[in-house]
Design an enzyme around this catalytic site. Sequence first.
Site, PDB file in Angstrom:
ATOM      1  N   HIS A 125      -7.241   1.095  -6.684  1.00 12.97           N
ATOM      2  CA  HIS A 125      -7.448   0.192  -5.543  1.00 12.97           C
ATOM      3  C   HIS A 125      -8.093  -1.095  -6.081  1.00 12.97           C
ATOM      4  O   HIS A 125      -9.258  -1.390  -5.807  1.00 12.97           O
ATOM      5  CB  HIS A 125      -8.346   0.876  -4.513  1.00 12.97           C
ATOM      6  CG  HIS A 125      -8.336   0.244  -3.156  1.00 12.97           C
ATOM      7  ND1 HIS A 125      -7.524  -0.830  -2.814  1.00 12.97           N
ATOM      8  CD2 HIS A 125      -9.049   0.532  -2.026  1.00 12.97           C
ATOM      9  CE1 HIS A 125      -7.742  -1.151  -1.549  1.00 12.97           C
ATOM     10  NE2 HIS A 125      -8.663  -0.357  -1.053  1.00 12.97           N
ATOM     11  N   ARG A 176       0.884  -1.186   0.000  1.00 15.53           N
ATOM     12  CA  ARG A 176       0.000   0.000   0.000  1.00 15.53           C
ATOM     13  C   ARG A 176       0.908   1.218   0.000  1.00 15.53           C
ATOM     14  O   ARG A 176       1.654   1.438   0.963  1.00 15.53           O
ATOM     15  CB  ARG A 176      -0.924   0.021   1.219  1.00 15.53           C
ATOM     16  CG  ARG A 176      -1.641   1.345   1.366  1.00 15.53           C
ATOM     17  CD  ARG A 176      -2.801   1.335   2.325  1.00 15.53           C
ATOM     18  NE  ARG A 176      -3.937   0.627   1.746  1.00 15.53           N
ATOM     19  CZ  ARG A 176      -5.178   0.718   2.223  1.00 15.53           C
ATOM     20  NH1 ARG A 176      -5.439   1.463   3.275  1.00 15.53           N
ATOM     21  NH2 ARG A 176      -6.157   0.044   1.651  1.00 15.53           N
ATOM     22  N   CYS A 181     -16.372   1.659   0.048  1.00 15.56           N
ATOM     23  CA  CYS A 181     -15.255   0.783   0.398  1.00 15.56           C
ATOM     24  C   CYS A 181     -14.893   0.877   1.879  1.00 15.56           C
ATOM     25  O   CYS A 181     -14.222  -0.011   2.406  1.00 15.56           O
ATOM     26  CB  CYS A 181     -14.047   1.096  -0.475  1.00 15.56           C
ATOM     27  SG  CYS A 181     -13.330   2.722  -0.180  1.00 15.56           S
ATOM     28  N   GLN A 236      -9.988  -3.834  -3.894  1.00 19.16           N
ATOM     29  CA  GLN A 236     -11.289  -3.372  -3.417  1.00 19.16           C
ATOM     30  C   GLN A 236     -12.373  -3.598  -4.473  1.00 19.16           C
ATOM     31  O   GLN A 236     -13.464  -4.104  -4.174  1.00 19.16           O
ATOM     32  CB  GLN A 236     -11.206  -1.864  -3.094  1.00 19.16           C
ATOM     33  CG  GLN A 236     -12.534  -1.267  -2.658  1.00 19.16           C
ATOM     34  CD  GLN A 236     -12.966  -1.776  -1.299  1.00 19.16           C
ATOM     35  OE1 GLN A 236     -12.200  -1.712  -0.356  1.00 19.16           O
ATOM     36  NE2 GLN A 236     -14.192  -2.280  -1.191  1.00 19.16           N
ATOM     37  N   ARG A 260     -13.778  -8.618   0.950  1.00 18.97           N
ATOM     38  CA  ARG A 260     -12.359  -8.312   0.784  1.00 18.97           C
ATOM     39  C   ARG A 260     -11.527  -9.553   1.110  1.00 18.97           C
ATOM     40  O   ARG A 260     -10.575  -9.886   0.414  1.00 18.97           O
ATOM     41  CB  ARG A 260     -11.925  -7.165   1.718  1.00 18.97           C
ATOM     42  CG  ARG A 260     -12.495  -5.788   1.415  1.00 18.97           C
ATOM     43  CD  ARG A 260     -12.061  -5.237   0.079  1.00 18.97           C
ATOM     44  NE  ARG A 260     -10.612  -5.227  -0.107  1.00 18.97           N
ATOM     45  CZ  ARG A 260      -9.793  -4.277   0.353  1.00 18.97           C
ATOM     46  NH1 ARG A 260     -10.261  -3.250   1.024  1.00 18.97           N
ATOM     47  NH2 ARG A 260      -8.480  -4.338   0.120  1.00 18.97           N
ATOM     48  N   ASP A 308     -17.278   7.248  -1.911  1.00 19.01           N
ATOM     49  CA  ASP A 308     -16.080   7.042  -1.094  1.00 19.01           C
ATOM     50  C   ASP A 308     -15.829   8.343  -0.347  1.00 19.01           C
ATOM     51  O   ASP A 308     -16.469   9.372  -0.623  1.00 19.01           O
ATOM     52  CB  ASP A 308     -14.894   6.682  -2.029  1.00 19.01           C
ATOM     53  CG  ASP A 308     -13.620   6.314  -1.291  1.00 19.01           C
ATOM     54  OD1 ASP A 308     -13.679   6.033  -0.073  1.00 19.01           O
ATOM     55  OD2 ASP A 308     -12.545   6.314  -1.925  1.00 19.01           O
TER      56      ASP A 308
HETATM   57  N1   CP Z   1     -11.351  -0.139   1.970  1.00 13.22           N
HETATM   58  C1   CP Z   1     -10.088  -0.238   2.427  1.00 13.22           C
HETATM   59  O1   CP Z   1      -9.123  -0.474   1.687  1.00 13.22           O
HETATM   60  O2   CP Z   1      -9.984  -0.060   3.766  1.00 13.22           O
HETATM   61  P1   CP Z   1      -8.635   0.092   4.606  1.00 13.22           P
HETATM   62  O3   CP Z   1      -8.050   1.427   4.265  1.00 13.22           O
HETATM   63  O4   CP Z   1      -9.083   0.017   6.038  1.00 13.22           O
HETATM   64  O5   CP Z   1      -7.709  -1.014   4.227  1.00 13.22           O
HETATM   65  N1  NVA Z   2      -9.947   6.791  -1.550  1.00 13.85           N
HETATM   66  C1  NVA Z   2      -9.571   6.345  -0.228  1.00 13.85           C
HETATM   67  C2  NVA Z   2      -9.778   4.880  -0.092  1.00 13.85           C
HETATM   68  C3  NVA Z   2      -9.484   4.315   1.271  1.00 13.85           C
HETATM   69  C4  NVA Z   2      -9.647   2.835   1.345  1.00 13.85           C
HETATM   70  C5  NVA Z   2      -8.127   6.700   0.037  1.00 13.85           C
HETATM   71  O1  NVA Z   2      -7.291   6.581  -0.875  1.00 13.85           O
HETATM   72  O2  NVA Z   2      -7.821   7.132   1.151  1.00 13.85           O
END
Ligand code: CP
Ligand code: NVA
Length: 309
Positions: free
Chosen positions: A129, A102, A264, A132, A292, A220
Site C-alpha cells: 500500500h 485498487r 492507516c 499510504q 493522504r 493496522d
Molecule cells: N487507509 C486506506 O487506504 O483507507 P481506505 O481503504 O478507506 O481507502
Molecule cells: N491491510 C488493510 C488496509 C486497508 C486500508 C487491507 O488490506 O484491508
Amino acid sequence: MRHFLDIDRLPADTLRSILDLAVAYKRGEAAPGGERPCAGKTLAMVFEKPSTRTRVSFEVGMKQMGGLVTIISQSDSQMGRGETIADTTRVLSRYADVIMFRTLRESSLLDMAAHAGVPVINGLTDKSHPCQIMADIMTFEEAKGPIKGRTVAWVGDGNNVCASWIHAAVHFGFQMRVATPRALAPEARMVERARAAGADLVLLTDAYEGVKGADCIVTDTWLSMGHGVNTDAALKAHIAQLEPYRVDEDLMDAAAPGAIFMHCLPASREREVSGAVIDGPQSVVWDEAENRMHVQKGILHWCLSGAGA
Ligand code: CP
Ligand code: NVA
C-alpha cells in the site's frame, strides 16, 4: 512511463521529491495563485475492493488540481462480467491520463501496468500500500522531524501495509521493528529482498520488545480485505493469536517518550488498538488521513509531469 507501483521500485530521490511536492501542496505553495496543474487531465480509478480514504483523497485532490475523475468498480463495470484487465486498461488509457488501481492481486496491478498507455498508481494490493506509507512518512516528519535514523515499530499482522513500511525503511533510512505472531510475519522473500537492499529491519514476536526505543508505533486491522480467514473457528484462532499485539496505553508507554501512534484506518477500536490510544494525545491518525490527499497530489503531479524525477 512514470508508474507509481511500489516504494521499492522507485529511487529514493524520486520518493523524496514526491513528498516535497506533497508538503508544498499542503502549504498551498505547489500551485501558487490558483494555478491548476491538472487542468485538462483525467484520472480513472478502478476498485476491486472498497475504499473511503483512497477514493476520496484522490478524487478531491485531482479536482483541486483542476482535473477530472472517473471511477469504476468490479461490480458496476464489465470487469465484473469477465472483461480482462488488459482490455480494460487499453480502453481506459484512451480516455484517461493516469489510472489508479485498487486490486485483490498484485499480479493484476502488474498486468495493468504492462498494458497501460498512461501511468498506473497502486492504490493497494494484497502485497503493498505505497500511497499510504508515503502519507505516513509525511505525517511522521510533521510530528517528529526527519525520519532518517529514527525507529518505527509495527505491531500486529505482518500484512500489505507492513510490507510498504519495510520498503520505505530502505529508501528513507530508518530502523523498522516488526512484532508479529510467527504465523503472521511478513513474507520471507520480501524481507530478504529488503535486507539485501539495505533495510535495517528487526523481526520479533514480542510486542513489548518490538516497541523498545520506537519513535512511532503503527498497527493496522487484524483482518485485511480479501483475507483467507473463512470459518468461525479460523477467525477465533486468528484473533486469539493477535490479542497480545493490541496497541494499548501500556504498550505506548513502553516506546520512546513522546512516541506517536499511527493507523492507516479503518480501525477496529478495542481490537488492534484501544480507544484510549487512537483517540489519545499520541495519536496522529487524522493528520495521517488528511495527508493522504496531499501525497496523492504529489504522486499525480509526478506521474503526469515528471516533476522532480
Ligand atoms: N487507509 C486506506 O487506504 O483507507 P481506505 O481503504 O478507506 O481507502
Ligand atoms: N491491510 C488493510 C488496509 C486497508 C486500508 C487491507 O488490506 O484491508
